[in-house]
Design a protein around this motif. Structure first.
Motif, PDB file in Angstrom:
ATOM      1  N   LEU A 157      -3.683   3.801  -4.398  1.00  0.00           N
ATOM      2  CA  LEU A 157      -2.348   3.709  -3.808  1.00  0.00           C
ATOM      3  C   LEU A 157      -2.365   4.176  -2.352  1.00  0.00           C
ATOM      4  O   LEU A 157      -1.711   3.568  -1.493  1.00  0.00           O
ATOM      5  CB  LEU A 157      -1.349   4.539  -4.617  1.00  0.00           C
ATOM      6  CG  LEU A 157       0.111   4.486  -4.133  1.00  0.00           C
ATOM      7  CD1 LEU A 157       0.615   3.040  -4.115  1.00  0.00           C
ATOM      8  CD2 LEU A 157       1.002   5.370  -5.003  1.00  0.00           C
ATOM      9  N   VAL A 158      -3.115   5.231  -2.059  1.00  0.00           N
ATOM     10  CA  VAL A 158      -3.240   5.702  -0.687  1.00  0.00           C
ATOM     11  C   VAL A 158      -3.816   4.600   0.205  1.00  0.00           C
ATOM     12  O   VAL A 158      -3.306   4.331   1.301  1.00  0.00           O
ATOM     13  CB  VAL A 158      -4.130   6.964  -0.612  1.00  0.00           C
ATOM     14  CG1 VAL A 158      -4.548   7.241   0.832  1.00  0.00           C
ATOM     15  CG2 VAL A 158      -3.399   8.167  -1.174  1.00  0.00           C
ATOM     16  N   ALA A 159      -4.883   3.959  -0.259  1.00  0.00           N
ATOM     17  CA  ALA A 159      -5.512   2.893   0.531  1.00  0.00           C
ATOM     18  C   ALA A 159      -4.547   1.730   0.745  1.00  0.00           C
ATOM     19  O   ALA A 159      -4.467   1.167   1.850  1.00  0.00           O
ATOM     20  CB  ALA A 159      -6.779   2.413  -0.173  1.00  0.00           C
ATOM     21  N   GLU A 160      -3.824   1.378  -0.294  1.00  0.00           N
ATOM     22  CA  GLU A 160      -2.868   0.269  -0.201  1.00  0.00           C
ATOM     23  C   GLU A 160      -1.762   0.582   0.797  1.00  0.00           C
ATOM     24  O   GLU A 160      -1.431  -0.246   1.663  1.00  0.00           O
ATOM     25  CB  GLU A 160      -2.266   0.009  -1.582  1.00  0.00           C
ATOM     26  CG  GLU A 160      -1.171  -1.050  -1.601  1.00  0.00           C
ATOM     27  CD  GLU A 160      -0.475  -1.133  -2.950  1.00  0.00           C
ATOM     28  OE1 GLU A 160       0.732  -1.475  -2.967  1.00  0.00           O
ATOM     29  OE2 GLU A 160      -1.121  -0.840  -3.993  1.00  0.00           O
ATOM     30  N   ARG A 161      -1.187   1.791   0.682  1.00  0.00           N
ATOM     31  CA  ARG A 161      -0.073   2.159   1.557  1.00  0.00           C
ATOM     32  C   ARG A 161      -0.539   2.383   2.991  1.00  0.00           C
ATOM     33  O   ARG A 161       0.172   2.043   3.947  1.00  0.00           O
ATOM     34  CB  ARG A 161       0.621   3.408   1.001  1.00  0.00           C
ATOM     35  CG  ARG A 161       1.368   3.144  -0.291  1.00  0.00           C
ATOM     36  CD  ARG A 161       2.577   2.235  -0.058  1.00  0.00           C
ATOM     37  NE  ARG A 161       3.070   1.613  -1.260  1.00  0.00           N
ATOM     38  CZ  ARG A 161       3.804   2.216  -2.204  1.00  0.00           C
ATOM     39  NH1 ARG A 161       4.112   3.482  -2.067  1.00  0.00           N
ATOM     40  NH2 ARG A 161       4.207   1.548  -3.264  1.00  0.00           N
ATOM     41  N   GLU A 162      -1.709   2.945   3.167  1.00  0.00           N
ATOM     42  CA  GLU A 162      -2.226   3.158   4.522  1.00  0.00           C
ATOM     43  C   GLU A 162      -2.422   1.829   5.239  1.00  0.00           C
ATOM     44  O   GLU A 162      -2.051   1.679   6.413  1.00  0.00           O
ATOM     45  CB  GLU A 162      -3.541   3.930   4.480  1.00  0.00           C
ATOM     46  CG  GLU A 162      -4.109   4.219   5.862  1.00  0.00           C
ATOM     47  CD  GLU A 162      -5.353   5.082   5.833  1.00  0.00           C
ATOM     48  OE1 GLU A 162      -5.929   5.316   6.908  1.00  0.00           O
ATOM     49  OE2 GLU A 162      -5.755   5.524   4.736  1.00  0.00           O
ATOM     50  N   ALA A 163      -2.975   0.859   4.537  1.00  0.00           N
ATOM     51  CA  ALA A 163      -3.173  -0.459   5.140  1.00  0.00           C
ATOM     52  C   ALA A 163      -1.835  -1.098   5.487  1.00  0.00           C
ATOM     53  O   ALA A 163      -1.678  -1.712   6.557  1.00  0.00           O
ATOM     54  CB  ALA A 163      -3.955  -1.354   4.181  1.00  0.00           C
ATOM     55  N   ALA A 164      -0.849  -0.943   4.607  1.00  0.00           N
ATOM     56  CA  ALA A 164       0.473  -1.519   4.850  1.00  0.00           C
ATOM     57  C   ALA A 164       1.171  -0.833   6.021  1.00  0.00           C
ATOM     58  O   ALA A 164       1.855  -1.486   6.824  1.00  0.00           O
ATOM     59  CB  ALA A 164       1.320  -1.407   3.582  1.00  0.00           C
ATOM     60  N   ILE A 165       1.007   0.486   6.135  1.00  0.00           N
ATOM     61  CA  ILE A 165       1.600   1.226   7.253  1.00  0.00           C
ATOM     62  C   ILE A 165       1.016   0.741   8.570  1.00  0.00           C
ATOM     63  O   ILE A 165       1.735   0.469   9.535  1.00  0.00           O
ATOM     64  CB  ILE A 165       1.361   2.743   7.073  1.00  0.00           C
ATOM     65  CG1 ILE A 165       2.221   3.286   5.929  1.00  0.00           C
ATOM     66  CG2 ILE A 165       1.672   3.489   8.369  1.00  0.00           C
ATOM     67  CD1 ILE A 165       1.861   4.701   5.500  1.00  0.00           C
TER      68      ILE A 165
END
Length: 332
Positions: free
Chosen positions: A306-314
């Motif tokens: 989830l961290v990787a997903e949200r970081e990429a989206a940010i």
């Protein structure tokens, strides 16, 4: 007691008048002074200081600073530096907003880049503001905390309930809830930017009240967590190496984008009142999540995904972390 230190790197110092042509075409170092109310080792100020030292090492600026300046003495130190002919003064005026803006107005040829809870349109044309808008990284650290807590009871110790602290706490809490919807939070402010013993005692009380992860917005909290055998989440700087069995993750502030943008504006003769807070956002390189260090392999994969997903989206501008400057309170 105030402490003044000098770091002069680059060409010989020039008078402000003589420097103007060089600044207009972007050549030569500019003279920058830092004014800090706490020691430069304190985590928030240390990020400004590190960025200034890096710029000095490159030859972009000549840098000197004064630390441990009381709010009552802040305007005097501002005037001293402005009178000495520095091109830019950087510092933090959270406790002396009105007086600092009055001083800046007296020296229109000096650029002032000041940490502030208010906006640039509330002061003179030569005073720009910044703040550590690292809510993106704080949110990601909350996801990790939410995955690591066993009790769902999180302790949070801050300095003062001002916007730059409040927004990070709210972002962290939002991240925790991504993994633990039933989480509860103990929130307290110690009324100081640098009082490790008081922060430590406040953290001890929260741990006694069931907290198994501490949000260490202030120095001293991680010490309490380490002594009591609970986990901690760092803020602004990476202290994992100092607390290898305690600090799981940290939201890091990188002041370099802010500093470099201001230096470029001064050199180009284009420095004006502006809000430099945007340079602290993750998509500008102003914040990041610190490496897990000794906690590699210990954080649940679900949280890391989830961290990787949200970081990429940010970073792609596809996900925004809410900026909530209201004072957080204890509870769910």
């Amino acid at each position: 007691m105030t402490t003044r230190r000098h770091i002069l790197i680059g060409a010989s110092a020039l008078s402000l008048t003589a420097a103007l042509p060089a600044l207009a075409d972007g050549h030569g170092p500019i003279k920058v002074a830092g004014i800090y109310t706490v020691p430069v080792e304190q985590q928030w100020v240390s990020r400004i200081h590190i960025a200034a030292e890096a710029a000095a090492a490159r030859g972009d600026i000549e840098y000197e600073f004064t630390e441990n300046v009381a709010n009552t003495d802040y305007p005097r130190v501002m005037r001293e530096y402005a009178e000495s002919g520095v091109d830019m003064i950087v510092g933090e005026i959270f406790g002396v907003e009105r007086e600092a803006r009055e001083v800046a107005g007296e020296y229109p040829d000096t650029a002032f880049l000041m940490g502030s809870s208010f906006k640039e349109d509330m002061g003179p044309a030569n005073l720009a503001v910044f703040d550590n808008y690292i809510q993106d990284a704080a949110y990601l650290s909350g996801i990790i905390a939410g995955s690591m807590t066993e009790t769902g009871n999180i302790g949070m110790v801050g300095g003062f309930p001002i916007p730059e602290v409040n927004r990070l706490m709210h972002a962290f809490m939002a991240g925790v809830r991504e993994m633990r919807e039933d989480a509860t939070f103990q929130v307290s402010f110690i009324g100081s930017w640098f009082d490790p013993p008081k922060a430590k005692e406040t953290a001890f009380a929260m741990i006694e009240n069931g907290a198994d992860i501490m949000y260490a917005e202030r120095f001293g909290v991680s010490d309490a967590a380490q002594e009591r055998g609970v986990l901690a989440i760092g803020n602004v700087i990476d202290t994992q190496a100092d607390y290898p069995e305690t600090v799981v993750a940290s939201a890091i502030w990188h002041f370099e984008p802010t500093m470099d943008a201001a230096i470029a504006a001064v050199k180009a003769g284009e420095f004006t009142a502006a809000d430099y807070g945007r340079y602290s956002f993750m998509d500008r390189g102003g914040s990041s999540l610190a490496p897990l260090g000794t906690f590699e392999g210990k954080v649940p994969q679900e949280a890391l995904d989830l961290v990787a997903e949200r970081e990429a989206a940010i970073k792609a501008g596809e996900f925004s972390v809410e900026i909530n400057d209201s004072e957080p309170t204890s509870g769910s």
